[in-house]
Design a protein around this motif. Structure first.
Motif, short mmCIF file in Angstrom:
data_model
loop_
_atom_site.label_atom_id
_atom_site.label_comp_id
_atom_site.label_asym_id
_atom_site.label_seq_id
_atom_site.Cartn_x
_atom_site.Cartn_y
_atom_site.Cartn_z
N GLU A 40 0.83 -1.21 0.00
CA GLU A 40 0.00 0.00 0.00
C GLU A 40 0.86 1.26 0.00
O GLU A 40 0.59 2.21 -0.73
N MET A 41 1.91 1.26 0.81
CA MET A 41 2.81 2.42 0.85
C MET A 41 3.52 2.60 -0.48
O MET A 41 3.69 3.71 -0.97
N THR A 42 3.93 1.49 -1.08
CA THR A 42 4.61 1.55 -2.37
C THR A 42 3.67 2.08 -3.43
O THR A 42 4.07 2.91 -4.26
N ALA A 43 2.43 1.63 -3.42
CA ALA A 43 1.46 2.10 -4.41
C ALA A 43 1.19 3.59 -4.22
O ALA A 43 1.07 4.33 -5.20
N GLU A 44 1.12 4.04 -2.97
CA GLU A 44 0.88 5.46 -2.71
C GLU A 44 2.05 6.30 -3.21
O GLU A 44 1.86 7.34 -3.85
N LYS A 45 3.27 5.86 -2.93
CA LYS A 45 4.44 6.59 -3.40
C LYS A 45 4.51 6.59 -4.92
O LYS A 45 4.88 7.59 -5.53
N ALA A 46 4.17 5.47 -5.53
CA ALA A 46 4.17 5.40 -7.00
C ALA A 46 3.17 6.38 -7.58
O ALA A 46 3.46 7.05 -8.59
N ALA A 47 2.02 6.52 -6.96
CA ALA A 47 1.02 7.49 -7.43
C ALA A 47 1.54 8.91 -7.28
O ALA A 47 1.34 9.75 -8.17
N GLN A 48 2.21 9.19 -6.17
CA GLN A 48 2.79 10.53 -5.98
C GLN A 48 3.85 10.81 -7.03
O GLN A 48 3.91 11.89 -7.61
N TYR A 49 4.72 9.83 -7.28
CA TYR A 49 5.77 10.00 -8.28
C TYR A 49 5.17 10.18 -9.67
O TYR A 49 5.66 10.98 -10.47
#
Length: 104
Positions: A40-49
């Motif tokens: 979930e954290m990785t997906a959130e960071k990917a969306a921000q990037y």
């Protein structure tokens, strides 16, 4: 004595098997929760990037448009300003100020 020790060890082992099974199941659930949280954290960071990259791509497009659409005009304007500055420094050339001409 060996039979007595074996008689004590069998019930201890019988009780340890379910305890180890429960502990292993708990560890598995903890690992799954950790993996889910990390995903979930990785997906959130990917969306921000992704959002940040889109903003940067838009900026690059604007800069490319400025450089390619008006590139020649900008360089011509810069050269004209340089020429005007040279004329003003030397005090040569014809002044373009009409008000100055009338006062002379």
């Amino acid at each position: 004595m060996d039979v007595a020790v074996l008689g004590v060890m069998i019930p201890i082992i019988a009780l340890m098997i379910p305890i180890v099974a429960i502990w292993a199941k708990h560890q598995q659930k903890m690992a799954e929760m950790n993996a889910k949280s990390t995903a979930e954290m990785t997906a959130e960071k990917a969306a921000q990037y992704t959002g940040h990259i889109k903003d940067l791509e838009e900026r690059v497009r604007v800069l490319e448009r400025i450089v390619t659409d008006r590139g020649y005009d900008v360089s011509t304007q810069i050269e004209a300003l340089r020429d005007q500055h040279r004329v003003e420094e030397r005090g040569t050339g014809v002044p373009l100020d009409i008000a100055h001409k009338e006062n002379v």
